[in-house]
Design a protein around this motif. Structure first.
Motif, mmCIF file in Angstrom:
data_model
loop_
_atom_site.group_PDB
_atom_site.id
_atom_site.type_symbol
_atom_site.label_atom_id
_atom_site.label_comp_id
_atom_site.label_asym_id
_atom_site.label_seq_id
_atom_site.Cartn_x
_atom_site.Cartn_y
_atom_site.Cartn_z
ATOM 1 N N ASP A 249 25.932 43.196 44.555
ATOM 2 C CA ASP A 249 27.200 43.362 45.275
ATOM 3 C C ASP A 249 27.028 44.285 46.479
ATOM 4 O O ASP A 249 26.641 45.447 46.329
ATOM 5 C CB ASP A 249 28.237 43.943 44.299
ATOM 6 N N THR B 34 37.772 36.322 37.945
ATOM 7 C CA THR B 34 38.300 36.528 39.297
ATOM 8 C C THR B 34 39.543 37.411 39.223
ATOM 9 O O THR B 34 40.137 37.579 38.151
ATOM 10 C CB THR B 34 38.712 35.182 39.936
ATOM 11 N N ASP C 237 34.387 42.324 29.903
ATOM 12 C CA ASP C 237 33.208 41.981 29.123
ATOM 13 C C ASP C 237 32.398 40.906 29.832
ATOM 14 O O ASP C 237 31.286 40.584 29.431
ATOM 15 C CB ASP C 237 33.623 41.501 27.727
ATOM 16 N N ASP C 238 32.970 40.324 30.899
ATOM 17 C CA ASP C 238 32.323 39.208 31.581
ATOM 18 C C ASP C 238 32.534 39.362 33.088
ATOM 19 O O ASP C 238 33.683 39.429 33.534
ATOM 20 C CB ASP C 238 32.960 37.903 31.082
ATOM 21 N N PRO C 239 31.467 39.423 33.886
ATOM 22 C CA PRO C 239 31.648 39.657 35.322
ATOM 23 C C PRO C 239 32.206 38.439 36.065
ATOM 24 O O PRO C 239 32.488 38.534 37.254
ATOM 25 C CB PRO C 239 30.230 39.992 35.806
ATOM 26 N N ARG C 240 32.372 37.300 35.365
ATOM 27 C CA ARG C 240 32.826 36.092 36.062
ATOM 28 C C ARG C 240 34.318 36.073 36.357
ATOM 29 O O ARG C 240 34.795 35.185 37.068
ATOM 30 C CB ARG C 240 32.480 34.854 35.217
ATOM 31 N N VAL D 86 36.850 48.742 34.734
ATOM 32 C CA VAL D 86 37.283 48.741 36.137
ATOM 33 C C VAL D 86 38.726 49.224 36.232
ATOM 34 O O VAL D 86 39.530 48.984 35.332
ATOM 35 C CB VAL D 86 37.173 47.333 36.783
ATOM 36 N N TYR E 241 25.407 41.589 36.915
ATOM 37 C CA TYR E 241 26.087 42.151 38.081
ATOM 38 C C TYR E 241 25.502 43.517 38.390
ATOM 39 O O TYR E 241 25.414 44.371 37.508
ATOM 40 C CB TYR E 241 27.588 42.268 37.784
ATOM 41 N N LEU F 31 35.907 38.275 43.004
ATOM 42 C CA LEU F 31 35.501 38.713 41.666
ATOM 43 C C LEU F 31 36.158 40.056 41.371
ATOM 44 O O LEU F 31 36.053 40.993 42.164
ATOM 45 C CB LEU F 31 33.988 38.892 41.593
ATOM 46 N N MET G 158 32.090 46.456 31.397
ATOM 47 C CA MET G 158 32.279 47.423 32.464
ATOM 48 C C MET G 158 33.759 47.744 32.570
ATOM 49 O O MET G 158 34.603 46.862 32.464
ATOM 50 C CB MET G 158 31.783 46.804 33.767
ATOM 51 N N MET H 41 27.157 43.030 28.336
ATOM 52 C CA MET H 41 27.477 44.100 29.286
ATOM 53 C C MET H 41 28.987 44.206 29.452
ATOM 54 O O MET H 41 29.667 43.232 29.729
ATOM 55 C CB MET H 41 26.845 43.778 30.648
ATOM 56 N N HIS I 14 30.029 47.852 47.874
ATOM 57 C CA HIS I 14 30.136 49.302 47.655
ATOM 58 C C HIS I 14 29.002 50.048 48.349
ATOM 59 O O HIS I 14 28.731 51.201 48.056
ATOM 60 C CB HIS I 14 30.175 49.607 46.151
ATOM 61 N N PHE J 209 25.897 35.679 34.748
ATOM 62 C CA PHE J 209 24.959 36.375 35.632
ATOM 63 C C PHE J 209 25.037 37.865 35.371
ATOM 64 O O PHE J 209 26.014 38.352 34.797
ATOM 65 C CB PHE J 209 25.283 36.073 37.109
ATOM 66 N N ILE K 104 35.392 42.397 39.309
ATOM 67 C CA ILE K 104 34.465 43.510 39.143
ATOM 68 C C ILE K 104 34.045 44.115 40.489
ATOM 69 O O ILE K 104 33.805 45.310 40.621
ATOM 70 C CB ILE K 104 33.242 43.045 38.324
ATOM 71 N N SER K 105 34.015 43.269 41.501
ATOM 72 C CA SER K 105 33.599 43.717 42.824
ATOM 73 C C SER K 105 34.678 44.568 43.498
ATOM 74 O O SER K 105 34.389 45.275 44.465
ATOM 75 C CB SER K 105 33.257 42.492 43.674
ATOM 76 N N HIS K 106 35.903 44.481 43.011
ATOM 77 C CA HIS K 106 37.010 45.183 43.665
ATOM 78 C C HIS K 106 37.498 46.387 42.872
ATOM 79 O O HIS K 106 38.637 46.834 43.037
ATOM 80 C CB HIS K 106 38.144 44.195 43.975
ATOM 81 N N ASP K 107 36.625 46.900 42.045
ATOM 82 C CA ASP K 107 36.883 48.129 41.294
ATOM 83 C C ASP K 107 37.464 49.187 42.237
ATOM 84 O O ASP K 107 36.904 49.436 43.313
ATOM 85 C CB ASP K 107 35.522 48.610 40.737
#
Ligand SMILES: Cc1cc2nc3c(=O)[nH]c(=O)nc-3n(C[C@H](O)[C@H](O)[C@H](O)COP(=O)(O)OP(=O)(O)OC[C@H]3O[C@@H](n4cnc5c(N)ncnc54)[C@H](O)[C@@H]3O)c2cc1C
Ligand code: SF4
Ligand code: FES
Ligand code: FES
Lengths: 165, 351
Positions: free
Chosen positions: B49, A24, A19-22, A5, B6, A65, A3, A1, B52, B4, A67-70
Motif C-alpha cells: 500500500d 471494501t 479479519d480479511d483485507p479484501r 482499523v 497486505y 479497500l 488488523m 491476519m 501511507h 492476499f 484497510i487502506s483508509h485506516d
C-alpha cells in the motif's frame, strides 16, 4: 491476519477488526456497520451509487479497500441531516422531484454535496451535469437532479466566485 | 477476489523490499487494480500500500524550472491546482475529461500511467488474451475490435492504452522517475509504455518491484501554455474512455508556428507522439491546410486492426480540431465540457 482499523464515520469514532483485507469501504459500511444507505449498483466504479465523502472528497466506496483508509473520516448519507433538519441538498431533491425509484439517490446526493464543496460548477446547469456525470440514474431523473443541485448551491450560498462576480 | 497479504510500508525502502517478493503489486487508489482483482484478471499475492508513504504526494517546482509531480498526487488535486492548470492547461483538460469526479478524486498520477487496457477480452478471464496469458491467443482479432489500435499493433495484440492524462504529458516530454532495489533511474514517458510486438504481456519498462516515484515536466514545457488543448471524442460526452483523442501545443510568434507538439490517444498501446507532424508544422502559418497536412503525417502509418478503419479518419479530424483550437488560444476558463469537440451551447460548433 487480523488488523484493527479506525474510522470517524458520520462524526463518530468506529473501530473495526478486519479479519480479511479484501473488504471494501462499501462492504464495510453495508455489511459490518449496518449503514446500508450507501448503495451497491455496479461494484466496479461505473455508476456512482456508492458515493461517499472520504476525508471531505467524493469517491466510489466500491473500489476503495477499507484497510487502506485506516484513520479516514467518512461521511455517508446517514450522516447528512442534522437531527430532523434535512441537509439543503436533501431538501432540494424532494422539492425538485429529483428521484423516481430512489436507488441512485444517496449516491447522487453525496456526489452533489461533494460537487458544491468543490465550488467549480456554480449555477451553470451544463457544468452541474458534467460534474454529476459520475452518477447514473436508470430512471432518468437527470432534469430534476440538475435543478435540485443548482437550487441547493444557491440555497447554500456556494455559487462560487465565477458566478458571484 | 483472491486472498492476499497486505503490507503497509512507511518508507520507500520498505516498499521496495516488500514488493521484491514475487507476486506483489503496489496499491495506489485501487480504482483499476481492485476492479481487475474483483473480476479475477489481477491476482496479486501481496498488496504493498502506497497510501501511507510520506513524500509521494507533493507538487514541487524545481530549481531548473521543471515541475515534479509525486506518484501519489491525486488526479483531481493536480487538475485543480491553479498554478499547474495555468502552466499546463492541456494536461488539466485531459485529467478533467477522464473518468468521473469521484474517480479523479481517488486516482493517482502513478496509477493513471500504469492503468491497464480496457480491451474487453483482456477483462474476461475466459477469453484468449496474449496480454493476460502469454501464448493463449487474441480473441479481439476476430471479435469486437471497433475500439482497438490503428498504430503500433502486432499480430499478438491490438489493444490500446486508455489514459487521457498521458497524452498531453507525452507531447510535453514528461519523464518518469523510477526507484528499484538497484537504485533510481528515469525514462521518458514516451518510451515508458511498450508496443506489443511478440510480448504484449510486457506493458511498460518497469521491472517487477520497481516503483514509480514521480513524473517530471522539464523546464520550458510551459512555453505552449498560451496555445494548448486536449480534445477527446467519446461515445457519450462524459464518463467514457476515448475513441480517439489528441493533445496539441503550439508556440506561435508573429503569426507563425515556431514549435508544435502533437500526441494522439486511443490509437495505440502507448500514447502516440506524432513527431513527423510536429516537424512539418514548425515554421508554418497556423491554418487549416497546415493542420490537415500534419494530421495526414500523424496517421501516415495507421492501418486497421479489425473493424476500426473509421478511427483513422476520426483521429485525423480530432488532430486537426485540437491544433485549430490550440491555435485560437487556450481559453481562460476550461469549457463546461472539458475536451469535448461538441458545443456546450446551442448553435456553436465547439467551445
Ligand atoms: C468507470 C471508469 C471509467 C474510467 N474512465 C477513464 C477515462 O475516461 N480516462 C482515463 O484516463 N482513465 C479512466 N479510468 C481509469 C482511471 O484513470 C484509473 O483507474 C486510475 O487512474 C488508476 O489510478 P489508481 O491510483 O486508482 O491506480 P491503482 O488501481 O491503484 O493501480 C493501477 C496499476 O498501477 C500500479 N501502480 C500504481 N501506482 C504505482 C507506482 N507508483 N509505481 C508502480 N506501480 C504502480 C498498480 O500496481 C496497478 O497495477 C476509468 C476508470 C473507471 C473505473
Ligand atoms: S487485443 Fe491484446 S489485450 Fe485484447 S485480447 Fe488481444 S491480446 Fe488481449
Ligand atoms: S457501486 Fe460503486 S460505482 Fe457502482
Ligand atoms: S431514481 Fe431510480 S435510478 Fe435514479
Amino acid at each position: 491476519m487480523s488488523m484493527s482499523v479506525t474510522f470517524t464515520i458520520n462524526r463518530a469514532a468506529r473501530t473495526v477488526e478486519l479479519d480479511d483485507p479484501r473488504v471494501t469501504l462499501l462492504d464495510l459500511l453495508r455489511e459490518r456497520l449496518d449503514l446500508a444507505g450507501t448503495k451497491k449498483g455496479c461494484d466496479r466504479g461505473q455508476c456512482g451509487a456508492c458515493t461517499i465523502l472520504l476525508n471531505g472528497r467524493r469517491v466510489n466506496a466500491c473500489l476503495a479497500l477499507a484497510i487502506s483508509h485506516d484513520g479516514a473520516e467518512i461521511l455517508t448519507i446517514e450522516g447528512l441531516a442534522e437531527g430532523d433538519a434535512l441537509h439543503p441538498v436533501q431538501a432540494a431533491f424532494i422539492e425538485h422531484d429529483a428521484l423516481q425509484c430512489g436507488f441512485c439517490t444517496p449516491g447522487q446526493i453525496m456526489s452533489a454535496v461533494g460537487l458544491i464543496g468543490e465550488g467549480e460548477a456554480g449555477l451553470d446547469p451544463e457544468r452541474v451535469r458534467e460534474g454529476m456525470s459520475g452518477n447514473l440514474c436508470r430512471c432518468g431523473a437527470y432534469r430534476g437532479i440538475t435543478e435540485a443541485v443548482v437550487a441547493a448551491t444557491q440555497a447554500m450560498g456556494a455559487a462560487g466566485q465565477e458566478d458571484a462576480a | 477476489m483472491n486472498r492476499f497479504d497486505y503490507v503497509r510500508p512507511r518508507t520507500i525502502a520498505e516498499a521496495l523490499s516488500a514488493a521484491a517478493q514475487p507476486g506483489s503489486a503496489y496499491l495506489a487508489a485501487g480504482t483499476n487494480l481492485i476492479d481487475l482483482m474483483k473480476i479475477g484478471v489481477a491476482r496479486p499475492a501481496r498488496l504493498v500500500d502506497l497510501n501511507h508513504l510520506p513524500g509521494l504526494d507533493a507538487i514541487e517546482g524545481l530549481p531548473d524550472g521543471g515541475l515534479r509531480l509525486g506518484a501519489q498526487v491525486r488526479n483531481a488535486t493536480l487538475a485543480r491546482d491553479a498554478g499547474f492548470a495555468r502552466r499546463f492547461p492541456a494536461v488539466a483538460e485531459a485529467l478533467l475529461a477522464g473518468a468521473s469526479a469521484q474517480l479523479r478524486n481517488a486516482a493517482t498520477v502513478g496509477g493513471n500511467i500504469l492503468q491497464r487496457t480496457r480491451c474487453a477480452y483482456f477483462q474476461d478471464p475466459d477469453s484468449a488474451c496474449n496480454r493476460r496469458e502469454p501464448g493463449s491467443g487474441c480473441d479481439a482479432r476476430d471479435g469486437e475490435n471497433r475500439l482497438h489500435a490503428v498504430l503500433g499493433w502486432s499480430d499478438a495484440c491490438i489493444a490500446t492504452h486508455p489514459s487521457d492524462f498521458c497524452v498531453p504529458l507525452v507531447a510535453l516530454d514528461a519523464v518518469v522517475e523510477i526507484e528499484g532495489s538497484d537504485g533510481a533511474r528515469e525514462v521518458p514517458l514516451r518510451n515508458f509504455h511498450l508496443l506489443p510486438g511478440t510480448t504484449p504481456e510486457r506493458e511498460s519498462v518497469l521491472a517487477p518491484g520497481e516503483l514509480v516515484v514521480a513524473l517530471r515536466l522539464p523546464p520550458g514545457a510551459d512555453r505552449f501554455a498560451a496555445h494548448a488543448r486536449y480534445v477527446k471524442l467519446r461515445e457519450r460526452t462524459s464518463y467514457a474512455f476515448a475513441l480517439v483523442s489528441a493533445a496539441a501545443g503550439l508556440h506561435v510568434e508573429e503569426g507563425r508556428i515556431v514549435e508544435a507538439r502533437l500526441a494522439l490517444g486511443g490509437v495505440a498501446a502507448r500514447p502516440w507522439r506524432a513527431e513527423a507532424a510536429e516537424i512539418a508544422l514548425a515554421g508554418a502559418i497556423p491554418d487549416a491546410a497546415a493542420f490537415r497536412r500534419a494530421a495526414e503525417l500523424a496517421l501516415a502509418e495507421a492501418r486497421p486492426s479489425g473493424e476500426n478503419g473509421f478511427k483513422i479518419e476520426l483521429a485525423r479530424r480530432i488532430a486537426v480540431r485540437a491544433l485549430s483550437l490550440a491555435a485560437s488560444g487556450t481559453p481562460t476558463r476550461l469549457p463546461a465540457l472539458p475536451a469535448s469537440p461538441f458545443a456546450s451551447s446551442a448553435g456553436g460548433l465547439h467551445d
